[in-house]
Scaffold this active site. Structure first.
Site, PDB file in Angstrom:
ATOM      1  N   SER A  58       0.828  -1.233  -0.069  1.00 46.63           N
ATOM      2  CA  SER A  58      -0.152  -0.132  -0.302  1.00 46.63           C
ATOM      3  C   SER A  58       0.651   1.593  -0.188  1.00 46.63           C
ATOM      4  O   SER A  58       0.171   2.577  -0.121  1.00 46.63           O
ATOM      5  CB  SER A  58      -0.721  -0.007   1.220  1.00 46.63           C
ATOM      6  N   ASP A 207      -4.358   7.900  10.201  1.00 47.57           N
ATOM      7  CA  ASP A 207      -4.046   6.429  10.140  1.00 47.57           C
ATOM      8  C   ASP A 207      -2.388   6.340  11.231  1.00 47.57           C
ATOM      9  O   ASP A 207      -2.342   4.926  11.785  1.00 47.57           O
ATOM     10  CB  ASP A 207      -4.239   5.673   9.388  1.00 47.57           C
ATOM     11  N   HIS A 210       0.127   5.893   7.018  1.00 47.55           N
ATOM     12  CA  HIS A 210       0.033   6.335   5.326  1.00 47.55           C
ATOM     13  C   HIS A 210       1.093   7.829   5.595  1.00 47.55           C
ATOM     14  O   HIS A 210       0.209   8.962   6.236  1.00 47.55           O
ATOM     15  CB  HIS A 210      -0.697   5.671   4.972  1.00 47.55           C
TER      16      HIS A 210
END
Length: 236
Positions: A58, A207, A210
């Site tokens: 990701s 979060d 990221h």
């Protein structure tokens, strides 16, 4: 082996959360982020096309970002500013472990036309998150690098570091994987891909895992020269 920068210690309060949302298991809805400036107009192609493959999880896929804000997208723009006619194929898949990456590597390479001159590899964070044996991570990454070298594709290896809560023994076997494999297979090493955004909340999504679009820009600025140097010399 070319090393981007000296590896620095990762703050113990942050790393236990790094890459958590890379896992495929029901991540929270991502925050959309924007760069401080509008997306610049497309930069005209200059010289021969330089095909590059971004292969990872990701952190390359662009989790939580708008179209055009992922690391491969922003890196392509930065390379073009430097006169490199880069065309980067984004093969980032959220949640991928090194085993999953190895499993899809052949299909990914066979799907590339023309063949990439360079592969940017970012895998291993989800292995660490799941406390998978470092020996397994090493074995899978080595097979990936071996396959790329066999196809005469140069590599930029984006390193990760073990979270402190996994203990010193785990870190002692996980952390050396990236520099040792980079040296063995002649890859360009970025010791810790997320180093430019550590301890900078404005560069991380909510979060805490990221990077935001601004964070991606910081990482691109810190790594673009390594990518330029790793590309085969024209006519060489």
């Amino acid at each position: 082996m070319r090393v981007h920068a000296k590896a620095l210690l990762v703050p113990s309060l942050l790393l236990p959360f790094l890459l958590g949302a890379c896992d495929k298991a029901a991540p929270p809805a991502p925050d959309r982020t924007q760069s401080a400036v509008d997306t610049p107009p497309p930069i005209p192609a200059m010289g021969p096309e330089r095909p590059i493959l971004a292969f990872g999880d990701s952190l390359l896929a662009g989790y939580g970002l708008d179209d055009g804000e992922s690391y491969p997208d922003r890196l392509e723009q930065a390379l073009r500013v430097r006169g490199v006619n880069a065309e980067i194929a984004n093969a980032g898949v959220s949640g991928d472990t090194t085993a999953a990456g190895l499993e899809r590597l052949n299909f990914t390479l066979e799907s590339q036309s023309p063949k990439p001159e360079l592969a940017i590899v970012s895998l291993g964070g989800n292995d660490m998150l799941r406390s998978l044996p470092p020996a397994e991570t090493r074995r899978n990454l080595e097979e990936i690098l071996k396959r790329l070298k066999g196809d005469n594709i140069r590599v930029v290896l984006l390193g990760m570091m073990a979270a402190p809560n996994l203990g010193k023994d785990y870190a002692a076997t996980f952390n050396p994987i990236y520099p040792q494999l980079a040296q063995k297979y002649g890859a360009t090493l970025v010791p810790f891909f997320l180093q430019p955004v550590i301890d900078k909340p404005d560069l991380m999504q909510k979060d805490h895992v990221h990077p935001t679009a601004l964070g991606i820009d910081a990482i691109v600025s810190a790594t673009v020269d390594d990518v330029v140097d790793a590309l085969p010399k024209q006519g060489g």
